[in-house]
Each structure stands twice: as structure tokens, then as C-alpha cells.
Design a protein around this motif. Sequence first.
Motif, PDB file in Angstrom:
ATOM      1  N   TYR A  35       0.846  -1.189   0.000  1.00 20.75           N
ATOM      2  CA  TYR A  35       0.000   0.000   0.000  1.00 20.75           C
ATOM      3  C   TYR A  35       0.885   1.244   0.000  1.00 20.75           C
ATOM      4  CZ  TYR A  35       1.206  -0.395   4.933  1.00 20.75           C
ATOM      5  OH  TYR A  35       1.896  -0.520   6.101  1.00 20.75           O
ATOM      6  N   GLY A  36       0.267   2.385  -0.301  1.00 18.78           N
ATOM      7  CA  GLY A  36       0.973   3.661  -0.266  1.00 18.78           C
ATOM      8  C   GLY A  36       0.382   4.554   0.808  1.00 18.78           C
ATOM      9  N   ASP A  37       0.456   5.870   0.597  1.00 18.76           N
ATOM     10  CA  ASP A  37      -0.064   6.784   1.600  1.00 18.76           C
ATOM     11  C   ASP A  37      -1.588   6.786   1.590  1.00 18.76           C
ATOM     12  OD1 ASP A  37      -0.968   8.340  -0.457  1.00 18.76           O
ATOM     13  OD2 ASP A  37       0.586   9.851  -0.298  1.00 18.76           O
ATOM     14  N   LYS A  38      -2.183   7.510   2.503  1.00 22.53           N
ATOM     15  CA  LYS A  38      -3.638   7.488   2.657  1.00 22.53           C
ATOM     16  C   LYS A  38      -4.324   8.630   1.918  1.00 22.53           C
ATOM     17  CE  LYS A  38      -3.356   3.906   5.294  1.00 22.53           C
ATOM     18  NZ  LYS A  38      -3.733   2.582   4.766  1.00 22.53           N
ATOM     19  N   ASN A  39      -3.584   9.331   1.077  1.00 17.49           N
ATOM     20  CA  ASN A  39      -4.200  10.385   0.281  1.00 17.49           C
ATOM     21  C   ASN A  39      -5.021   9.767  -0.853  1.00 17.49           C
ATOM     22  OD1 ASN A  39      -3.147  12.500   1.819  1.00 17.49           O
ATOM     23  ND2 ASN A  39      -1.211  12.452   0.710  1.00 17.49           N
ATOM     24  N   PHE A  40      -5.566  10.616  -1.698  1.00 15.19           N
ATOM     25  CA  PHE A  40      -6.469  10.149  -2.744  1.00 15.19           C
ATOM     26  C   PHE A  40      -5.692   9.622  -3.946  1.00 15.19           C
ATOM     27  CE2 PHE A  40      -9.266  12.437  -0.041  1.00 15.19           C
ATOM     28  CZ  PHE A  40     -10.545  11.957  -0.274  1.00 15.19           C
ATOM     29  N   ARG A  41      -4.877   8.614  -3.683  1.00 13.16           N
ATOM     30  CA  ARG A  41      -4.081   7.997  -4.743  1.00 13.16           C
ATOM     31  C   ARG A  41      -4.272   6.491  -4.714  1.00 13.16           C
ATOM     32  NH1 ARG A  41      -0.726  11.820  -2.330  1.00 13.16           N
ATOM     33  NH2 ARG A  41      -0.130  13.560  -3.665  1.00 13.16           N
ATOM     34  N   ILE A  42      -4.351   5.902  -5.903  1.00 16.48           N
ATOM     35  CA  ILE A  42      -4.559   4.464  -6.058  1.00 16.48           C
ATOM     36  C   ILE A  42      -3.581   3.969  -7.119  1.00 16.48           C
ATOM     37  CG2 ILE A  42      -6.182   2.679  -6.832  1.00 16.48           C
ATOM     38  CD1 ILE A  42      -8.440   4.574  -6.020  1.00 16.48           C
ATOM     39  N   ALA A  43      -3.088   2.746  -6.951  1.00 14.26           N
ATOM     40  CA  ALA A  43      -2.259   2.117  -7.980  1.00 14.26           C
ATOM     41  C   ALA A  43      -2.993   0.900  -8.538  1.00 14.26           C
ATOM     42  CB  ALA A  43      -0.909   1.704  -7.406  1.00 14.26           C
ATOM     43  N   LEU A  44      -3.116   0.858  -9.839  1.00 18.90           N
ATOM     44  CA  LEU A  44      -3.679  -0.297 -10.527  1.00 18.90           C
ATOM     45  C   LEU A  44      -2.540  -1.182 -11.011  1.00 18.90           C
ATOM     46  CD1 LEU A  44      -6.404   1.429 -12.743  1.00 18.90           C
ATOM     47  CD2 LEU A  44      -6.809   0.072 -10.675  1.00 18.90           C
ATOM     48  N   THR A  45      -2.630  -2.471 -10.751  1.00 19.87           N
ATOM     49  CA  THR A  45      -1.625  -3.405 -11.253  1.00 19.87           C
ATOM     50  C   THR A  45      -2.322  -4.556 -11.959  1.00 19.87           C
ATOM     51  OG1 THR A  45      -1.515  -4.764  -9.229  1.00 19.87           O
ATOM     52  CG2 THR A  45      -0.088  -2.810  -9.330  1.00 19.87           C
ATOM     53  N   PHE A  46      -1.689  -5.048 -13.021  1.00 16.38           N
ATOM     54  CA  PHE A  46      -2.278  -6.099 -13.847  1.00 16.38           C
ATOM     55  C   PHE A  46      -1.259  -7.208 -14.060  1.00 16.38           C
ATOM     56  CE2 PHE A  46      -4.338  -2.106 -14.814  1.00 16.38           C
ATOM     57  CZ  PHE A  46      -5.682  -2.436 -14.751  1.00 16.38           C
ATOM     58  N   ASP A  47      -1.682  -8.430 -13.784  1.00 20.69           N
ATOM     59  CA  ASP A  47      -0.810  -9.598 -13.886  1.00 20.69           C
ATOM     60  C   ASP A  47      -1.146 -10.451 -15.103  1.00 20.69           C
ATOM     61  OD1 ASP A  47       0.161  -8.736 -11.469  1.00 20.69           O
ATOM     62  OD2 ASP A  47      -0.284 -10.587 -10.379  1.00 20.69           O
ATOM     63  N   ASP A  48      -0.161 -11.244 -15.512  1.00 22.67           N
ATOM     64  CA  ASP A  48      -0.315 -12.407 -16.399  1.00 22.67           C
ATOM     65  C   ASP A  48      -0.285 -12.095 -17.895  1.00 22.67           C
ATOM     66  OD1 ASP A  48      -0.569 -13.680 -14.013  1.00 22.67           O
ATOM     67  OD2 ASP A  48      -2.650 -14.306 -14.282  1.00 22.67           O
ATOM     68  N   GLY A  49      -0.297 -10.845 -18.284  1.00 26.19           N
ATOM     69  CA  GLY A  49      -0.263 -10.515 -19.698  1.00 26.19           C
ATOM     70  C   GLY A  49       1.151 -10.544 -20.260  1.00 26.19           C
ATOM     71  N   PRO A  50       1.297 -10.000 -21.461  1.00 28.40           N
ATOM     72  CA  PRO A  50       0.225  -9.385 -22.256  1.00 28.40           C
ATOM     73  C   PRO A  50      -0.648 -10.404 -22.986  1.00 28.40           C
ATOM     74  CG  PRO A  50       2.307  -9.230 -23.424  1.00 28.40           C
ATOM     75  CD  PRO A  50       2.621  -9.829 -22.086  1.00 28.40           C
ATOM     76  N   HIS A  51      -1.871  -9.973 -23.249  1.00 30.14           N
ATOM     77  CA  HIS A  51      -2.828 -10.776 -24.011  1.00 30.14           C
ATOM     78  C   HIS A  51      -3.126 -10.028 -25.307  1.00 30.14           C
ATOM     79  CE1 HIS A  51      -6.688 -12.519 -25.216  1.00 30.14           C
ATOM     80  NE2 HIS A  51      -6.351 -13.586 -24.491  1.00 30.14           N
ATOM     81  N   PRO A  52      -3.186 -10.727 -26.442  1.00 23.09           N
ATOM     82  CA  PRO A  52      -3.326 -10.035 -27.737  1.00 23.09           C
ATOM     83  C   PRO A  52      -4.612  -9.241 -27.902  1.00 23.09           C
ATOM     84  CG  PRO A  52      -3.633 -12.408 -27.988  1.00 23.09           C
ATOM     85  CD  PRO A  52      -3.110 -12.182 -26.601  1.00 23.09           C
ATOM     86  N   VAL A  53      -5.653  -9.588 -27.155  1.00 26.61           N
ATOM     87  CA  VAL A  53      -6.933  -8.878 -27.265  1.00 26.61           C
ATOM     88  C   VAL A  53      -7.153  -7.955 -26.066  1.00 26.61           C
ATOM     89  CG1 VAL A  53      -9.446  -9.125 -27.381  1.00 26.61           C
ATOM     90  CG2 VAL A  53      -7.963 -10.711 -28.644  1.00 26.61           C
ATOM     91  N   TYR A  54      -7.089  -8.513 -24.882  1.00 26.87           N
ATOM     92  CA  TYR A  54      -7.495  -7.773 -23.686  1.00 26.87           C
ATOM     93  C   TYR A  54      -6.499  -6.691 -23.285  1.00 26.87           C
ATOM     94  CZ  TYR A  54     -10.824 -11.602 -23.325  1.00 26.87           C
ATOM     95  OH  TYR A  54     -11.815 -12.515 -23.585  1.00 26.87           O
ATOM     96  N   THR A  55      -5.218  -6.923 -23.457  1.00 26.11           N
ATOM     97  CA  THR A  55      -4.241  -5.914 -23.046  1.00 26.11           C
ATOM     98  C   THR A  55      -4.376  -4.647 -23.875  1.00 26.11           C
ATOM     99  OG1 THR A  55      -2.710  -7.629 -22.295  1.00 26.11           O
ATOM    100  CG2 THR A  55      -1.797  -5.435 -22.685  1.00 26.11           C
ATOM    101  N   GLU A  56      -4.596  -4.797 -25.153  1.00 23.88           N
ATOM    102  CA  GLU A  56      -4.763  -3.614 -26.007  1.00 23.88           C
ATOM    103  C   GLU A  56      -5.999  -2.816 -25.603  1.00 23.88           C
ATOM    104  OE1 GLU A  56      -4.138  -2.344 -30.631  1.00 23.88           O
ATOM    105  OE2 GLU A  56      -4.593  -4.431 -30.163  1.00 23.88           O
ATOM    106  N   LYS A  57      -7.095  -3.523 -25.326  1.00 21.42           N
ATOM    107  CA  LYS A  57      -8.315  -2.840 -24.882  1.00 21.42           C
ATOM    108  C   LYS A  57      -8.083  -2.148 -23.536  1.00 21.42           C
ATOM    109  CE  LYS A  57     -11.647  -5.793 -27.284  1.00 21.42           C
ATOM    110  NZ  LYS A  57     -12.788  -6.723 -27.133  1.00 21.42           N
ATOM    111  N   LEU A  58      -7.339  -2.796 -22.673  1.00 18.72           N
ATOM    112  CA  LEU A  58      -7.042  -2.207 -21.366  1.00 18.72           C
ATOM    113  C   LEU A  58      -6.208  -0.944 -21.516  1.00 18.72           C
ATOM    114  CD1 LEU A  58      -6.876  -2.176 -18.284  1.00 18.72           C
ATOM    115  CD2 LEU A  58      -5.066  -3.893 -18.428  1.00 18.72           C
ATOM    116  N   LEU A  59      -5.209  -0.974 -22.358  1.00 18.50           N
ATOM    117  CA  LEU A  59      -4.378   0.211 -22.579  1.00 18.50           C
ATOM    118  C   LEU A  59      -5.211   1.367 -23.143  1.00 18.50           C
ATOM    119  CD1 LEU A  59      -1.183  -1.532 -23.976  1.00 18.50           C
ATOM    120  CD2 LEU A  59      -1.326  -0.195 -21.859  1.00 18.50           C
ATOM    121  N   ASP A  60      -6.136   1.057 -24.033  1.00 21.10           N
ATOM    122  CA  ASP A  60      -7.030   2.094 -24.561  1.00 21.10           C
ATOM    123  C   ASP A  60      -7.872   2.700 -23.437  1.00 21.10           C
ATOM    124  OD1 ASP A  60      -6.101   1.634 -27.131  1.00 21.10           O
ATOM    125  OD2 ASP A  60      -7.795   0.348 -27.697  1.00 21.10           O
ATOM    126  N   LEU A  61      -8.378   1.841 -22.563  1.00 25.59           N
ATOM    127  CA  LEU A  61      -9.215   2.307 -21.458  1.00 25.59           C
ATOM    128  C   LEU A  61      -8.420   3.186 -20.498  1.00 25.59           C
ATOM    129  CD1 LEU A  61     -11.902   2.224 -19.883  1.00 25.59           C
ATOM    130  CD2 LEU A  61     -11.098   0.102 -18.800  1.00 25.59           C
TER     131      LEU A  61
END
Length: 238
Positions: A35-61
Motif C-alpha cells: 500500500y501507499g499513503d492514505k491520500n487520494f491515490r490508487i495504484a492499478l496493477t495487472f498480472d499475467d499478460g500481455p494478451h493479444p486482445v485484452y491488453t490492447e483494450k485495457l491500454l485504450d481504457l
Amino acid sequence: MMIVLIVSLLLLLFLCYGILPTVLIRTFSFRIMKYGDKNFRIALTFDDGPHPVYTEKLLDLLRSYHASAAFFVVGERAQRYPHLVERMSKEGHAVGIHHQTHSNSWFLLPHRLREEISGCAQSIKKITGNAPMYYRPPWGRFNLFSLSASRAYKTIMWSSINEDWKAAQGKEKLAERLKKDLGGGRIYLLHDSGDNPGADNEAPAVMLEALREFLEFAQQKGYRFVSLEELKKNNERG
């Protein structure tokens, strides 16, 4: 009697080599970041890729919401889809180590564990031109030699896990779980590939729909999705 003794010794060895180190490291947060500090900050982490379909869509999002993230990639998949790893890096996301293959540290001898880590690191550097800074073992499992083998990297775990590898829970339930767990300093664990044992192949499609709703919700609440580096620096100051 001899067979029982041998089996008991093997089980004890397995407990001491894999399960016990995992429990101790994760319980006492020894040389890991959850975890980090308690301010209004969040870290998103993604495991197991890259995937040829889903990773590209995720990067766009992520790009549409100006959200930073960290991707813990499997080295052999990074080699298969280098353009996606290159895009991660170019768009400002961290690319971290998740072993060269999706291997369980509980069953890796010390030399094999080092090969899994160094092989993935080399794959990332070859594609992005940058040495990785972060490491996360598959399934979050360590062994007796994990801290030594990964000492060159910052090990990142998580403070929010919501079983996004299960497609059956659906978008609505997953989105609600993500919202309910909203809090400053959280490190969210999600997956952009479902091609591993125990995961559903179509689960990332559900995750993407839920994540879109969560990104909108969290940003309306004033939260920012920041890099691990920013989260880490703020945590160190605190």
C-alpha cells in the motif's frame, strides 16, 4: 512406516521451503510493498499478460482516463507480443517481472527461480530498452530464496484483490467489490489475461467492463490512479 516417515519429511520440507516463507513475508510485509499513503491515490496493477486482445483494450481504457498502471508481465508472453509491452512503456506504465513463465515459486529450486526472474527482466529490457524496477511472483507465492533472488527489485504485492479471474461473478458484482474497497493508498490486483490454471479465459472481458465503471466512480470521488513510483515515494515520506 518408512513410507509414512518419508512423506512426512517431504511435507515438512515443502512447508518450510514454500508455504512458511510466503506466510511470513506477506503477513509481516517483509521487503514488500502492499500500500501507499492514505491520500487520494490508487495504484492499478495487472498480472499475467500481455494478451493479444485484452491488453490492447485495457491500454485504450487507461489512456482514456489518463490513468497510470503497472503491468507484471510473463516474459514468454512479452516476447510473443512485444508491441504491447512497448506500448505499455511508451504510455508511461511500469512494466514489472512476473517470471519468464507463469511458474509457482513453491516448486522452483533456487537456480531455477533466478532464471525465471532474470529471464523475464531480460525480455522486458530487450523490448522497452529499460531495466524493470518491480517484481511480483505468480500467485504471490515466495520460497526460501525469493528475497535473495529478487533483491535487485522492489517486490509489489497488493491491498485489494477481488477475484477478477472468475468470469461468473459478472461485471456488476466485480464493479461493486472494487468500489467497496476504494481507499487511498490501495494497490489493486487485476488480470489482463485468463490463460492460467484456475482462471477463466473470458474473465478479462468482464474485468474491463467493471474497471471502466470503477474508474469513472473513483475519479468522481477525487481519486487519482498513479504510478507505483509516486505511491512508493509518498509512502516513504509517511
